[in-house]
Design a protein around this motif. Structure first.
Motif, short mmCIF file in Angstrom:
data_model
loop_
_atom_site.label_atom_id
_atom_site.label_comp_id
_atom_site.label_asym_id
_atom_site.label_seq_id
_atom_site.Cartn_x
_atom_site.Cartn_y
_atom_site.Cartn_z
N SER A 22 1.00 -1.20 -0.01
CA SER A 22 0.04 0.22 -0.13
C SER A 22 0.89 1.16 -0.02
CB SER A 22 -0.78 0.07 1.21
OG SER A 22 -1.46 1.25 1.64
N SER A 23 0.61 2.24 -0.81
CA SER A 23 1.31 3.46 -1.03
C SER A 23 0.94 4.41 0.32
CB SER A 23 0.98 4.24 -2.24
OG SER A 23 1.43 3.86 -3.38
N THR A 24 -0.10 4.03 0.93
CA THR A 24 -0.23 4.60 2.17
C THR A 24 0.34 4.29 3.18
OG1 THR A 24 -2.73 4.93 1.47
CG2 THR A 24 -2.34 5.33 3.86
N ASP A 25 0.63 2.96 3.25
CA ASP A 25 1.84 2.43 4.41
C ASP A 25 3.30 2.94 4.09
OD1 ASP A 25 0.36 0.70 6.11
OD2 ASP A 25 0.44 -0.90 4.63
N ALA A 26 3.51 3.21 2.73
CA ALA A 26 4.83 3.84 2.50
C ALA A 26 4.86 5.31 3.11
CB ALA A 26 4.92 3.67 0.92
N MET A 27 3.81 5.95 2.78
CA MET A 27 3.83 7.42 3.26
C MET A 27 3.84 7.30 4.97
SD MET A 27 4.02 10.67 2.92
CE MET A 27 3.49 10.96 0.97
N GLY A 54 -1.79 9.59 -3.85
CA GLY A 54 -2.53 9.49 -4.94
C GLY A 54 -1.90 9.78 -6.34
N ASN A 55 -2.63 9.33 -7.36
CA ASN A 55 -2.06 9.57 -8.90
C ASN A 55 -2.97 10.61 -9.46
OD1 ASN A 55 0.15 7.84 -8.66
ND2 ASN A 55 -0.95 6.37 -9.07
N VAL A 93 1.30 13.46 -4.70
CA VAL A 93 0.61 13.21 -5.78
C VAL A 93 1.26 12.94 -7.08
CG1 VAL A 93 -1.37 14.12 -7.15
CG2 VAL A 93 -1.29 14.72 -4.90
N GLY A 94 1.22 11.86 -7.92
CA GLY A 94 1.71 11.58 -8.93
C GLY A 94 1.12 12.14 -10.16
N GLU A 95 1.63 11.96 -11.54
CA GLU A 95 0.97 12.28 -12.76
C GLU A 95 -0.43 11.74 -12.95
OE1 GLU A 95 2.01 12.26 -17.57
OE2 GLU A 95 3.16 10.98 -16.10
N ALA A 96 -1.31 12.86 -13.38
CA ALA A 96 -2.68 12.51 -13.53
C ALA A 96 -2.71 11.52 -14.57
CB ALA A 96 -3.44 13.90 -14.13
N MET A 97 -3.44 10.27 -14.14
CA MET A 97 -3.86 9.02 -15.14
C MET A 97 -2.57 8.35 -15.29
SD MET A 97 -6.98 9.56 -15.78
CE MET A 97 -7.23 8.16 -16.67
N GLY A 98 -1.49 8.61 -14.38
CA GLY A 98 -0.15 7.77 -14.27
C GLY A 98 -0.14 6.58 -13.72
N SER A 99 0.91 5.79 -13.74
CA SER A 99 0.79 4.28 -13.54
C SER A 99 1.71 4.05 -12.23
CB SER A 99 1.25 3.48 -14.60
OG SER A 99 2.51 3.81 -14.90
N THR A 100 2.55 5.28 -11.90
CA THR A 100 3.75 5.13 -11.04
C THR A 100 2.76 5.50 -9.57
OG1 THR A 100 5.35 5.65 -12.40
CG2 THR A 100 5.57 5.83 -9.96
N ASP A 101 2.79 4.53 -8.54
CA ASP A 101 2.66 4.96 -7.27
C ASP A 101 3.70 5.38 -6.18
OD1 ASP A 101 -0.14 4.30 -7.78
OD2 ASP A 101 0.13 2.06 -7.36
N PHE A 102 3.32 5.98 -5.12
CA PHE A 102 4.30 6.24 -4.13
C PHE A 102 5.11 5.14 -3.61
CE2 PHE A 102 5.75 7.38 0.11
CZ PHE A 102 6.59 8.58 -0.36
N LYS A 103 4.55 4.02 -3.69
CA LYS A 103 5.26 2.78 -3.06
C LYS A 103 6.25 2.24 -4.11
CE LYS A 103 1.48 -0.09 -4.26
NZ LYS A 103 2.27 -0.91 -5.59
#
Length: 202
Positions: A20-25, A126-127, A158-168
């Motif tokens: 989870s990217s939330t866990d990473a943050m 989020g992305n 916040v990543g690129e809109a409609m992007g595929s890279t998550d914070f994690k």
């Protein structure tokens, strides 16, 4: 007394073994809090619990909220973490806020809710755009039910809109995120110390 923090991960992923990217943050904030002598005791994946819909502190048989409520209130600081979905906080986060509505009718003799004197900060990922709005939703609702919000209370990416890279998926934590996490943790710890030594009068 030593300060304790609890993290609520309001991802939609119920499987605690799923990344989870939330866990990473939250992990970034955990390190920052440790530098301020605040212990993050655990991170709770809220979607893995059976939190019944409702606005009371106990919605009956099988409801996992009473125990989670007890855990939340045993801490000085809560990290309210979650993803951005459709430009706003997740449905899991909203469920937690709705259950905290019961605090309004659970005041002590001085009119203080159970959350009085406790500090809340946000960890948002989020992305797509929506970090500021998500934080606004969280902070207004949390303040309504008695939580205290420090200055610079949100750490987000916040990543690129409609992007595929998550914070994690990032190889390194961006410097700005690390800097912000340090400020969030320092301000929250400072405020929690003040409230611990001098509670609200009611």
């Amino acid at each position: 007394m030593p300060l304790k923090a609890l993290a609520l991960n309001c991802t939609l992923k119920a499987d605690i073994d799923e990344a989870s990217s939330t866990d990473a943050m939250i992990a970034v904030l955990k390190a920052a809090f440790a530098d301020n002598h605040v212990s993050l005791t655990e991170t709770i994946r809220v979607a893995a619990l059976d939190i019944k819909p409702g606005v009371t502190s106990d919605e009956g048989e099988g409801d996992a909220w009473p125990r989670l409520r007890e855990t939340i209130l045993a801490h000085d600081i809560v990290i309210f973490g979650g993803p951005i979905w459709m430009g706003q906080i997740s449905s899991v986060a909203k469920c937690v806020l709705e259950r905290m509505d019961a605090f309004l009718s659970e005041t002590d003799d001085a009119g203080r809710m159970p959350s009085y004197g406790k500090v809340a900060v946000a960890a948002v990922v989020g992305n797509e755009d929506g970090a500021h709005f998500s934080c606004a939703q969280l902070f207004q609702a949390l303040n309504d039910v008695g939580w205290t919000i420090p200055a610079v209370a949100a750490c987000y990416w916040v990543g690129e809109a409609m992007g595929s890279t998550d914070f994690k998926d990032l190889k390194e934590t961006p410097d700005k995120v690390t800097q912000t996490a340090k400020m969030v943790a320092a301000n929250a710890a400072h405020l929690a110390c003040l409230l611990q030594s001098k509670p609200y009068p009611g």
